[in-house]
Design a protein around this motif. Structure first.
Motif, short mmCIF file in Angstrom:
data_model
loop_
_atom_site.label_atom_id
_atom_site.label_comp_id
_atom_site.label_asym_id
_atom_site.label_seq_id
_atom_site.Cartn_x
_atom_site.Cartn_y
_atom_site.Cartn_z
N LYS A 34 -0.05 -19.43 38.32
CA LYS A 34 -1.34 -19.00 38.86
C LYS A 34 -2.38 -19.03 37.76
O LYS A 34 -2.05 -18.84 36.58
CB LYS A 34 -1.25 -17.58 39.43
CG LYS A 34 -0.20 -17.40 40.52
CD LYS A 34 -0.01 -15.95 40.91
CE LYS A 34 0.64 -15.14 39.81
NZ LYS A 34 2.04 -15.53 39.54
N ARG A 55 -0.58 -11.98 38.52
CA ARG A 55 -0.63 -10.73 39.26
C ARG A 55 -0.79 -9.55 38.31
O ARG A 55 -0.33 -9.59 37.16
CB ARG A 55 0.65 -10.54 40.09
CG ARG A 55 0.76 -11.47 41.28
CD ARG A 55 1.86 -11.01 42.21
NE ARG A 55 3.15 -10.93 41.53
CZ ARG A 55 4.00 -11.94 41.43
NH1 ARG A 55 3.71 -13.11 41.97
NH2 ARG A 55 5.15 -11.80 40.81
N ARG A 56 -1.43 -8.51 38.81
CA ARG A 56 -1.62 -7.30 38.03
C ARG A 56 -0.26 -6.76 37.58
O ARG A 56 0.65 -6.60 38.37
CB ARG A 56 -2.35 -6.25 38.88
CG ARG A 56 -2.68 -4.96 38.14
CD ARG A 56 -3.55 -4.07 39.00
NE ARG A 56 -3.87 -2.82 38.33
CZ ARG A 56 -3.18 -1.69 38.47
NH1 ARG A 56 -2.15 -1.67 39.29
NH2 ARG A 56 -3.53 -0.60 37.82
N GLU A 75 1.77 -8.32 35.38
CA GLU A 75 2.60 -9.36 34.77
C GLU A 75 2.27 -9.57 33.29
O GLU A 75 3.13 -10.01 32.53
CB GLU A 75 2.43 -10.68 35.52
CG GLU A 75 3.13 -10.75 36.84
CD GLU A 75 3.08 -12.15 37.44
OE1 GLU A 75 4.14 -12.63 37.87
OE2 GLU A 75 2.00 -12.75 37.47
N GLY A 119 0.65 -2.89 38.21
CA GLY A 119 1.52 -3.69 39.05
C GLY A 119 2.15 -2.92 40.19
O GLY A 119 2.82 -3.51 41.05
#
Length: 229
Positions: free
Chosen positions: A75, A79-80, A82, A109
């Motif tokens: 990505k 993601r929050r 990671e 996360g």
């Protein structure tokens, strides 16, 4: 060139023909190409102001790349939770306690509204604080800590987060030799045990060689890998 996404690289950090900086007409680093794999520790060395910190911020999703394909676990922006980022200025909340700051990392996360109040959150935070040797400062406000102690809080915050990628910008600065060795071991052990990736900026070339299994230097607007270290 438009910023793209390499969706096949779900476990790696990949940059292809990347450029980073604050002005499109004046990139700090250009033609950046690399693939970093789980378990690798990468050190970036080079003079101040040449783009090392800017590259970390771009990988963290805090800055947009000027051009190229940037992929963190498949990505453009991971993601929050990671990615754990230890910036030079630490980003701690000065009026809050050590525990409060580290719990912010543990919460990353987790979408559950109850997680911050759970035993798991507290346990992760306590273990991270203890691992860097400042458990006795658990309730102390950040503003009352020394520079080296604050740096250990920032490290603990990232460890409590349990990230897949750690971005560390001079994370051993202000530490005495004994504490430096301890913190270095804790972080490197985490990377090994969790098969994570670590990318660190380190001005001390000898220290960079000790920590990393891959070494890059930023020079003349380019990022070049050094193979004979």
């Amino acid at each position: 060139t438009t910023v793209g996404l390499n969706v096949t690289q779900t476990n790696n950090v990949v940059v292809q023909s990347g450029s980073v900086g604050y002005k499109v007409t004046e990139p700090l680093l250009s033609g950046v190409n690399f693939t970093f794999n789980p378990g690798e520790i990468i050190a970036i060395n080079g003079a101040s102001g040449i783009g090392k910190t800017t590259l970390l911020k771009t990988l963290a999703g805090l800055l947009e790349p000027i051009e190229g394909d940037f992929s963190v676990f498949g990505k453009r922006k991971p993601r929050r939770g990671e990615v754990g980022y230890i910036p030079q200025r630490l980003g701690l909340i000065r009026h809050a306690s050590v525990l409060h700051n580290v719990m912010l990392g543990a919460r990353a996360g987790h979408t559950s509204a109850w997680f911050p109040f759970s035993r798991s959150c507290r346990k992760l935070s306590n273990e991270a604080i203890d691992s860097v040797g400042i458990y006795h400062k658990l309730r102390t406000p950040i503003r009352k800590l020394s520079g080296g102690q604050q740096r250990r809080v920032a490290v603990a915050r990232t460890l409590a987060q349990k990230p897949r990628l750690i971005l560390a910008d001079e994370f051993l600065a202000e530490l005495d030799e004994e504490t430096l060795e301890m913190v270095m071991k804790v972080v490197l052990d985490y990377v090994t045990e969790n098969n994570a990736i670590m990318i660190l900026v380190e001005h001390d070339f000898e220290r960079a060689k000790r920590m990393a299994n891959r070494l890059f230097t930023a020079k003349g607007g380019r990022l070049v890998e050094i193979f004979d270290f």
